[in-house]
Design a protein around this motif. Structure first.
Motif, mmCIF file in Angstrom:
data_model
loop_
_atom_site.group_PDB
_atom_site.id
_atom_site.type_symbol
_atom_site.label_atom_id
_atom_site.label_comp_id
_atom_site.label_asym_id
_atom_site.label_seq_id
_atom_site.Cartn_x
_atom_site.Cartn_y
_atom_site.Cartn_z
ATOM 1 N N VAL A 9 0.856 -1.183 0.000
ATOM 2 C CA VAL A 9 0.000 0.000 0.000
ATOM 3 C C VAL A 9 0.893 1.234 0.000
ATOM 4 C CG1 VAL A 9 -1.805 1.273 1.206
ATOM 5 C CG2 VAL A 9 -1.801 -1.221 1.263
ATOM 6 N N THR A 10 0.665 2.127 -0.966
ATOM 7 C CA THR A 10 1.437 3.366 -1.053
ATOM 8 C C THR A 10 0.509 4.563 -0.881
ATOM 9 O OG1 THR A 10 1.155 3.649 -3.448
ATOM 10 C CG2 THR A 10 2.960 2.230 -2.714
ATOM 11 N N MET A 11 1.078 5.693 -0.515
ATOM 12 C CA MET A 11 0.287 6.915 -0.337
ATOM 13 C C MET A 11 -0.306 7.389 -1.658
ATOM 14 S SD MET A 11 0.582 7.908 2.934
ATOM 15 C CE MET A 11 1.706 7.874 4.316
ATOM 16 N N GLU A 12 0.511 7.383 -2.704
ATOM 17 C CA GLU A 12 0.108 7.985 -3.967
ATOM 18 C C GLU A 12 -0.602 7.009 -4.899
ATOM 19 O OE1 GLU A 12 0.305 11.167 -4.691
ATOM 20 O OE2 GLU A 12 1.204 11.587 -2.746
ATOM 21 N N ARG A 13 -0.128 5.769 -4.942
ATOM 22 C CA ARG A 13 -0.627 4.820 -5.941
ATOM 23 C C ARG A 13 -1.599 3.798 -5.375
ATOM 24 N NH1 ARG A 13 4.615 2.391 -8.527
ATOM 25 N NH2 ARG A 13 3.050 1.218 -9.697
ATOM 26 N N GLY A 14 -1.832 3.825 -4.076
ATOM 27 C CA GLY A 14 -2.749 2.864 -3.486
ATOM 28 C C GLY A 14 -2.133 1.477 -3.411
ATOM 29 N N VAL A 15 -2.932 0.455 -3.742
ATOM 30 C CA VAL A 15 -2.484 -0.935 -3.640
ATOM 31 C C VAL A 15 -1.840 -1.356 -4.959
ATOM 32 C CG1 VAL A 15 -3.178 -3.302 -3.131
ATOM 33 C CG2 VAL A 15 -4.385 -1.398 -2.048
ATOM 34 N N VAL A 16 -0.580 -1.755 -4.890
ATOM 35 C CA VAL A 16 0.161 -2.138 -6.099
ATOM 36 C C VAL A 16 0.981 -3.394 -5.806
ATOM 37 C CG1 VAL A 16 0.325 0.228 -6.968
ATOM 38 C CG2 VAL A 16 2.121 -0.665 -5.477
ATOM 39 N N ARG A 47 -8.401 -9.684 -2.350
ATOM 40 C CA ARG A 47 -9.091 -9.964 -3.604
ATOM 41 C C ARG A 47 -9.455 -8.645 -4.285
ATOM 42 N NH1 ARG A 47 -13.180 -14.849 -1.556
ATOM 43 N NH2 ARG A 47 -11.522 -16.165 -0.669
ATOM 44 N N PRO A 48 -9.697 -8.683 -5.599
ATOM 45 C CA PRO A 48 -10.092 -7.449 -6.288
ATOM 46 C C PRO A 48 -11.309 -6.803 -5.624
ATOM 47 C CG PRO A 48 -9.558 -9.147 -7.877
ATOM 48 C CD PRO A 48 -9.536 -9.816 -6.535
ATOM 49 N N SER A 49 -11.260 -5.476 -5.518
ATOM 50 C CA SER A 49 -12.298 -4.631 -4.904
ATOM 51 C C SER A 49 -12.216 -4.587 -3.385
ATOM 52 C CB SER A 49 -13.715 -5.029 -5.342
ATOM 53 O OG SER A 49 -13.865 -4.842 -6.738
ATOM 54 N N ASP A 50 -11.311 -5.364 -2.776
ATOM 55 C CA ASP A 50 -11.041 -5.166 -1.350
ATOM 56 C C ASP A 50 -10.345 -3.819 -1.164
ATOM 57 O OD1 ASP A 50 -12.026 -7.673 -0.813
ATOM 58 O OD2 ASP A 50 -10.082 -8.579 -0.314
ATOM 59 N N ILE A 51 -10.515 -3.236 0.004
ATOM 60 C CA ILE A 51 -9.760 -2.039 0.366
ATOM 61 C C ILE A 51 -8.725 -2.443 1.409
ATOM 62 C CG2 ILE A 51 -9.864 0.234 1.466
ATOM 63 C CD1 ILE A 51 -12.581 0.629 0.164
ATOM 64 N N VAL A 52 -7.491 -2.074 1.144
ATOM 65 C CA VAL A 52 -6.386 -2.422 2.038
ATOM 66 C C VAL A 52 -5.819 -1.129 2.610
ATOM 67 C CG1 VAL A 52 -4.223 -3.690 2.263
ATOM 68 C CG2 VAL A 52 -5.862 -4.339 0.476
ATOM 69 N N TYR A 53 -5.550 -1.130 3.906
ATOM 70 C CA TYR A 53 -4.902 0.057 4.474
ATOM 71 C C TYR A 53 -3.789 -0.341 5.432
ATOM 72 C CZ TYR A 53 -7.879 -0.270 8.766
ATOM 73 O OH TYR A 53 -8.507 -0.666 9.925
ATOM 74 N N ASN A 54 -2.806 0.526 5.497
ATOM 75 C CA ASN A 54 -1.702 0.365 6.437
ATOM 76 C C ASN A 54 -2.212 0.807 7.805
ATOM 77 O OD1 ASN A 54 0.599 0.783 8.062
ATOM 78 N ND2 ASN A 54 1.882 1.202 6.278
ATOM 79 N N SER A 55 -2.304 -0.120 8.727
ATOM 80 C CA SER A 55 -2.914 0.175 10.023
ATOM 81 C C SER A 55 -2.208 1.302 10.765
ATOM 82 C CB SER A 55 -2.923 -1.089 10.891
ATOM 83 O OG SER A 55 -3.557 -2.156 10.215
ATOM 84 N N MET A 56 -0.901 1.491 10.497
ATOM 85 C CA MET A 56 -0.145 2.530 11.189
ATOM 86 C C MET A 56 -0.086 3.839 10.405
ATOM 87 S SD MET A 56 3.033 0.369 12.841
ATOM 88 C CE MET A 56 3.542 1.778 13.842
ATOM 89 N N ARG A 57 -0.609 3.830 9.181
ATOM 90 C CA ARG A 57 -0.521 5.034 8.348
ATOM 91 C C ARG A 57 -1.861 5.406 7.715
ATOM 92 N NH1 ARG A 57 3.191 5.826 10.937
ATOM 93 N NH2 ARG A 57 5.411 5.863 10.411
ATOM 94 N N MET A 58 -2.947 4.827 8.213
ATOM 95 C CA MET A 58 -4.260 5.158 7.659
ATOM 96 C C MET A 58 -4.538 6.648 7.808
ATOM 97 S SD MET A 58 -6.921 4.126 6.081
ATOM 98 C CE MET A 58 -8.670 3.727 6.003
ATOM 99 N N TRP A 59 -4.080 7.229 8.907
ATOM 100 C CA TRP A 59 -4.323 8.650 9.171
ATOM 101 C C TRP A 59 -3.570 9.553 8.197
ATOM 102 C CZ3 TRP A 59 -0.195 11.765 10.941
ATOM 103 C CH2 TRP A 59 0.968 11.068 11.294
ATOM 104 N N GLN A 60 -2.606 8.977 7.465
ATOM 105 C CA GLN A 60 -1.867 9.737 6.456
ATOM 106 C C GLN A 60 -2.360 9.456 5.040
ATOM 107 O OE1 GLN A 60 2.117 8.377 7.616
ATOM 108 N NE2 GLN A 60 2.599 10.483 8.216
ATOM 109 N N GLY A 61 -3.331 8.563 4.903
ATOM 110 C CA GLY A 61 -3.872 8.265 3.580
ATOM 111 C C GLY A 61 -3.290 7.039 2.919
ATOM 112 N N ALA A 62 -2.662 6.150 3.694
ATOM 113 C CA ALA A 62 -2.069 4.934 3.120
ATOM 114 C C ALA A 62 -3.137 3.857 2.983
ATOM 115 C CB ALA A 62 -0.909 4.443 3.980
ATOM 116 N N SER A 63 -3.941 3.972 1.934
ATOM 117 C CA SER A 63 -5.011 3.005 1.681
ATOM 118 C C SER A 63 -5.310 2.998 0.190
ATOM 119 C CB SER A 63 -6.277 3.374 2.469
ATOM 120 O OG SER A 63 -6.805 4.611 2.026
ATOM 121 N N GLY A 64 -6.043 1.984 -0.246
ATOM 122 C CA GLY A 64 -6.410 1.932 -1.656
ATOM 123 C C GLY A 64 -7.253 0.716 -1.966
ATOM 124 N N VAL A 65 -7.846 0.741 -3.152
ATOM 125 C CA VAL A 65 -8.661 -0.370 -3.645
ATOM 126 C C VAL A 65 -7.761 -1.307 -4.446
ATOM 127 C CG1 VAL A 65 -10.655 -1.021 -5.046
ATOM 128 C CG2 VAL A 65 -10.667 1.155 -3.791
#
Length: 253
Positions: free
Chosen positions: A94-101, A123-141
């Protein structure tokens, strides 16, 4: 050290003019890119409710009389995916800019263990987030099947929820403010947002999936334009680099 120079000043001027005009074009395209990014930031502020509000400032004509969005706990909208390991062994990050890659797409070393049995399935369409960086926007589809580190949280949108809508919503400043408020830990370096706490967060949600889809489509189209503009700039820079190789002599040994 002797440097080869054009014997005619006019040739120097023409080379300089050629490269200057290309620099001007690159700067103009970079200005357009920043304008697109600024437009998206402004649109995000208007398409989602401001903090403490349940109605966004900008709605599509079909929904202007639809009333406020419904306030729901995220636990009523998402379930946590708990499956681990398995044969879906593509590692995801999970990256800040590109989401899940795919982790292989990133220019960095992976610290993944050779034993992936404890890694979480995605799986496709799941949302994944970095539990320690969610507050910074580290999430994506996610667009892919794969596995992520146990440090990540994987959530599944309920039927009728549009994953891409939530992907954008989770990046909105009011959402990041909530994630900061609910993250647990002594300092920002240790803040953590696990699913039980995430599920207690309340957010305003469009009652109609079609409104979610229209918001997601609008922002996706803008992202596509921004990406294409970035590619145009990179192509111009590559063209300039190649041109300079041809306009100036190679180093004489």
């Amino acid at each position: 050290m002797p440097i080869p120079l054009p014997p005619i000043p006019d040739e120097q001027q023409k080379i300089a003019d050629c490269l200057t005009s290309l620099d001007d074009l690159i700067r103009a395209e970079e200005g357009r890119l920043e304008a697109l990014r600024a437009h998206k930031r402004g649109l995000m502020q208007r398409l989602f409710p401001a903090p403490g509000q349940t109605t966004p400032r900008l709605r599509f004509p079909e929904f202007r009389d639809a009333g406020p969005w419904e306030v729901k706990r995220l636990g009523g909208v998402f379930a946590e995916r708990v499956e681990r390991g398995g044969n879906r062994n593509q590692l995801l990050s999970v990256t800040m800019e590109r989401g899940v890659v795919p982790t292989s797409d990133l220019d960095r070393r992976t610290n993944a263990s050779s034993d992936l049995s404890n890694y979480k399935q995605v799986r496709p369409s799941d949302i994944v987030y970095n539990s320690m960086r969610m507050w910074q926007g580290a999430s994506g589809v996610s667009k892919n099947f794969g596995l992520v580190s146990p440090a990540y949280t994987v959530v599944i949108p309920d039927d009728g929820q549009i994953p891409e809508f939530w992907g954008y919503y989770f990046k909105h400043p009011s959402s990041l403010e909530k994630f900061t408020q609910y993250s647990q830990g002594v300092t920002s370096d240790t803040w953590n947002l696990k699913f039980p706490t995430f599920s207690a967060i309340k957010m305003a949600v469009p009652p109609a999936a079609v409104e979610q889809q229209m918001i997601a489509d609008c922002l996706t189209a803008l992202d596509d334009l921004t990406c294409a503009q970035g590619e145009t700039i990179e192509a111009l820079k590559a063209h300039k680099k190649g041109l300079m190789q041809k306009l100036f002599p190679r180093e004489v040994g």
